[in-house]
Design an enzyme around this catalytic site. Structure first.
Site, PDB file in Angstrom:
ATOM      1  N   CYS A  95       6.872  -4.096  -0.808  1.00 25.51           N
ATOM      2  CA  CYS A  95       5.459  -4.179  -1.153  1.00 25.51           C
ATOM      3  C   CYS A  95       5.106  -3.409  -2.419  1.00 25.51           C
ATOM      4  CB  CYS A  95       4.578  -3.723   0.006  1.00 25.51           C
ATOM      5  SG  CYS A  95       4.841  -2.008   0.528  1.00 25.51           S
ATOM      6  N   HIS A  99       1.798   1.378   2.822  1.00 21.24           N
ATOM      7  CA  HIS A  99       1.688   0.033   2.263  1.00 21.24           C
ATOM      8  C   HIS A  99       1.034   0.097   0.886  1.00 21.24           C
ATOM      9  CE1 HIS A  99       1.479  -4.265   2.205  1.00 21.24           C
ATOM     10  NE2 HIS A  99       0.164  -4.317   2.296  1.00 21.24           N
TER      11      HIS A  99
END
Length: 312
Positions: free
Chosen positions: A90, A166
């Site tokens: 990510c 994230h």
């Protein structure tokens, strides 16, 4: 079959040289210490920001609408948006979410230009698969992971006991402020926003996002993708700024080199050398006994403070 992806740090030097090694030019990242539009505007031009946060693993995924903003399913076909299909990718995916949506003004290099052209007609899930399986992008990404002899992160899935983080991107595209998160079904629109308005428009969105967390949660990181600040220094003739920016680049290169090295062997040899020295001086037994006493004292101190002995 392609190999796995390792975790990389949210670090301006890592991201700057990751994109440089992919072939981009005149781009760098700057970490934002304060969440205010003036600090962000001083870095102009700002192409987007990368936001790192602790992912709420117990929270159900968004369905019809996100918590803030609105899904723009049509935009997924008109800009670069890729679904996240693999763990640990990510960070690089967030970088590319900004970069590949500004390729008309940025030099993204031949590798990324070919990748965008190849995936231009793909839906978001296939774009994510193509990104995950790109040897060039994956190998460049992994070259910035910290060397570890103990954990193979490409083979390890996160558990409920792990803190999971994230990366997502915010960037202005076609006069709209978009949040690009590969775990969401579509880009999220946060309203009208020109390129020049981005510093003022993105800050309230980030503040609302942070306010969802408890007041004691401080584990956030924000990096801005900007034009190489050395260019600005040369344009305005600021020699001190140019010197500082070049020194910063030198430090980034040094830190990135250290990340690639495994120091376990070095530490082992260092310990052997200390033991050998103590043995030759006849101080080995005394040294061991003193270490035992210090350990016992620490354990006693922890007991007095109410900690369990096995708390580490």
């Amino acid at each position: 079959m392609s190999g796995g992806w390792n975790t990389i740090e949210s670090d301006a030097g890592v991201f700057t040289y990751l994109l440089q090694n992919l072939g981009t030019k005149e781009i760098q990242f700057e970490e934002l210490i304060s969440l205010d539009s003036d600090s962000l505007r001083q870095l102009s031009p700002v192409y987007g920001v990368i936001f790192l946060f602790k992912y709420p693993t117990g929270q159900s995924k968004a369905t019809s609408q996100p918590e803030d903003g609105t899904f723009d399913h049509n935009a997924a076909e008109n800009l670069f948006f890729a679904a996240q299909t693999i763990q640990n990718a990510c960070g690089t995916q967030a970088l590319l979410s900004v970069l590949l949506n500004h390729d008309n003004t940025l030099d993204i290099g031949s590798n990324l230009k070919e990748f965008k052209e190849f995936t231009s007609a793909f839906p978001s899930d296939l774009r994510g698969e193509a990104l995950s399986n790109s040897d060039v992008i994956r190998e460049t990404h992994n070259s910035f992971a910290r060397s570890s002899p103990f954990i193979d992160e490409t083979q390890r899935a996160a558990t409920e006991d792990d803190d999971v983080y994230h990366f997502i991107a915010y960037t202005p595209i076609n006069n709209v402020l978009y949040e690009l998160d590969g775990l969401q079904p579509a880009p999220i629109s946060h309203g009208a926003c020109t390129f020049d308005e981005f510093p003022e428009k993105v800050i309230p969105v980030l503040q609302r996002r942070i306010e969802r967390y408890p007041a004691h949660e401080i584990r956030f990181n924000l990096l801005a993708m900007v034009r190489d600040l050395r260019i600005k220094a040369r344009e305005i003739g600021d020699t001190e700024m140019l010197y500082r920016e070049q020194e910063k680049r030198n430090m980034w290169q040094w830190e990135n080199a250290l990340r690639r090295h495994n120091f376990v062997g070095f530490v082992g040899e260092l310990v052997k050398g200390v033991v050998r020295s103590k043995t030759q001086d006849g101080q080995y037994e005394t040294w061991v006994e003193e270490a035992k006493k210090r350990t016992e004292k620490r354990l006693e101190d922890r007991k007095k403070k109410g900690y369990a002995v096995d708390d580490v």
